[in-house]
Design an enzyme around this catalytic site. Structure first.
Site, PDB file in Angstrom:
ATOM      1  N   GLY A  88      28.885  15.174  12.744  1.00 21.99           N
ATOM      2  CA  GLY A  88      29.918  15.540  13.718  1.00 21.99           C
ATOM      3  C   GLY A  88      31.305  15.069  13.302  1.00 21.99           C
ATOM      4  N   ALA A  91      34.016  17.281  14.819  1.00 21.82           N
ATOM      5  CA  ALA A  91      34.154  17.036  16.265  1.00 21.82           C
ATOM      6  C   ALA A  91      34.882  15.717  16.508  1.00 21.82           C
ATOM      7  CB  ALA A  91      32.781  17.000  16.921  1.00 21.82           C
ATOM      8  N   ASP A 136      28.251  18.084  19.590  1.00 26.84           N
ATOM      9  CA  ASP A 136      28.978  17.102  18.778  1.00 26.84           C
ATOM     10  C   ASP A 136      30.198  16.567  19.515  1.00 26.84           C
ATOM     11  OD1 ASP A 136      27.148  18.193  17.051  1.00 26.84           O
ATOM     12  OD2 ASP A 136      28.524  18.382  15.361  1.00 26.84           O
TER      13      ASP A 136
HETATM   14  C1  MEV Z   1      25.184  20.646  14.471  1.00 23.15           C
HETATM   15  O1  MEV Z   1      25.409  19.242  14.517  1.00 23.15           O
HETATM   16  C2  MEV Z   1      24.099  21.024  15.385  1.00 23.15           C
HETATM   17  C3  MEV Z   1      23.752  22.491  15.460  1.00 23.15           C
HETATM   18  O2  MEV Z   1      22.809  22.607  16.542  1.00 23.15           O
HETATM   19  C4  MEV Z   1      24.934  23.379  15.688  1.00 23.15           C
HETATM   20  C5  MEV Z   1      25.550  23.214  17.065  1.00 23.15           C
HETATM   21  O3  MEV Z   1      24.944  22.622  17.961  1.00 23.15           O
HETATM   22  O4  MEV Z   1      26.688  23.724  17.210  1.00 23.15           O
HETATM   23  C6  MEV Z   1      23.045  22.979  14.195  1.00 23.15           C
END
Ligand code: MEV
Length: 323
Positions: A88, A91, A136
């Site tokens: 993340g 984010a 995230d």
């Molecule tokens: C990314 O950390 C996690 C995913 O599920 C994508 C999302 O939730 O946007 C793969």
């Protein structure tokens, strides 16, 4: 100068399934992104001339969210997170920048964490072809243990709702916080970076493609959904053995969605003897795995021996803060 810090996160259960409305459980980690902003003669990001194409999140937050047209800014970024690794980092960057800009533009207004999480989510979506869950950004903004779901989740506190128009249609999520057990000393999360970056947008698009070609793969999503509910229940009871077993199980289903990789599988296998459970975390295809363990040093050693880079975090660190 204004400074802010936002933590990264790891997903314990439910990555990818959450993009389709199933629940995911994410935990803020100790490591994150530190941002400092000061007014300057020219636009600079990370010591270089600001190139919006290199920093789409920053560009989106400055212009689309804050409609900033003031003096140029010098934005410094220090990240403790492996980037494009499922922790993340984008984010955390969006949240830290958003928090610092808020302080600069509205110095007397208290930071609204929910608004911040929402703006971080729209920044993620804007640069991920419209496919991003709020996982995230919510975990990084709120800290602790965050549950993101399309439906109410037993035993959690509802914090906010959000929605997004994706290429597959409109998606809605509710964000909950789950209280962590008091007895969690001695339990650690160990992240292991494969050294290979994994662009989230590409992995999410790959799953969308797989589901449209092989509709039966939807069963994997349903299985992840059940594991997530059981894993969260175990977590709130402080039954870390059961949490570990659920993580192991979750990894198998993520493999069946083709989002794991040889290097992730190698690290997950290597930590087995010293951890309660382990799985890939985040988008996959490289990036990081996460183990839960009472022996973080041994797990870190195993990750290094298997060719990865370890990082140790407590369970459920604090969320974004202006420093
Ligand atoms: C990314 O950390 C996690 C995913 O599920 C994508 C999302 O939730 O946007 C793969």
């Amino acid at each position: 100068m204004i400074e802010a810090f936002a933590p990264g996160k790891c997903i314990l259960f439910g990555e990818h399934a959450v993009v389709y409305g199933h629940p995911a459980v994410a935990m803020a980690i100790d490591q994150g992104v530190h941002v400092s902003i000061k007014k300057s003669e020219e636009w600079r990001v990370g010591g270089e001339k600001f190139d919006p194409s290199k920093h789409p999140h920053i560009s989106y937050i400055l212009h689309e969210i804050f409609s900033y047209d003031g003096e140029p800014l010098d934005i410094k970024i220090e990240s403790q997170l492996f980037s494009a690794a499922g922790l993340g980092s984008s984010a955390a960057l969006s949240n830290a920048i958003g928090a610092a800009l808020h302080k600069m533009i509205k110095p007397n207004e208290e930071l609204d964490i929910v608004k911040l999480a929402k703006l971080g989510h729209s920044a993620e979506a804007a640069v991920q072809e419209g496919r991003a869950s709020p996982t995230d950004t919510a975990a990084s903004a709120l800290g602790g243990c965050v549950v993101v779901s399309g439906e109410p989740v037993k035993g959690t506190e509802h914090i906010f709702d959000t929605e997004l128009i994706t290429p597959e249609g409109k998606r809605s999520w509710s964000i909950f916080k789950s209280a962590l057990p008091e007895k969690k000393e001695g339990i650690w999360l160990i992240l292991g970076f494969t050294g290979e970056s994994s662009p989230t947008g590409k992995m999410v698009a790959g799953v969308a493609d797989l589901l449209s070609r092989v509709p039966s793969k939807k069963n994997e999503m349903d299985a992840i959904n059940e594991i997530t509910i059981k894993g969260l229940d175990a977590l709130s009871r402080g039954d870390f053995e059961a949490v570990g077993l659920a993580m192991d199980e979750c990894h198998k289903h993520l493999r069946n969605l083709n989002v794991s990789s040889d290097s992730l599988d190698r690290l997950v296998e290597a930590v087995g003897p010293y951890s309660l459970g382990a799985k890939m975390t985040g988008a996959g295809g490289g990036g990081c795995m996460v183990a839960i363990s009472r022996d973080p040093q041994r797990v870190s050693e195993q990750i290094e021996i298997a060719g990865g880079k370890p990082m140790i975090s407590r369970i459920g660190s604090k969320g974004v803060k202006i420093i």
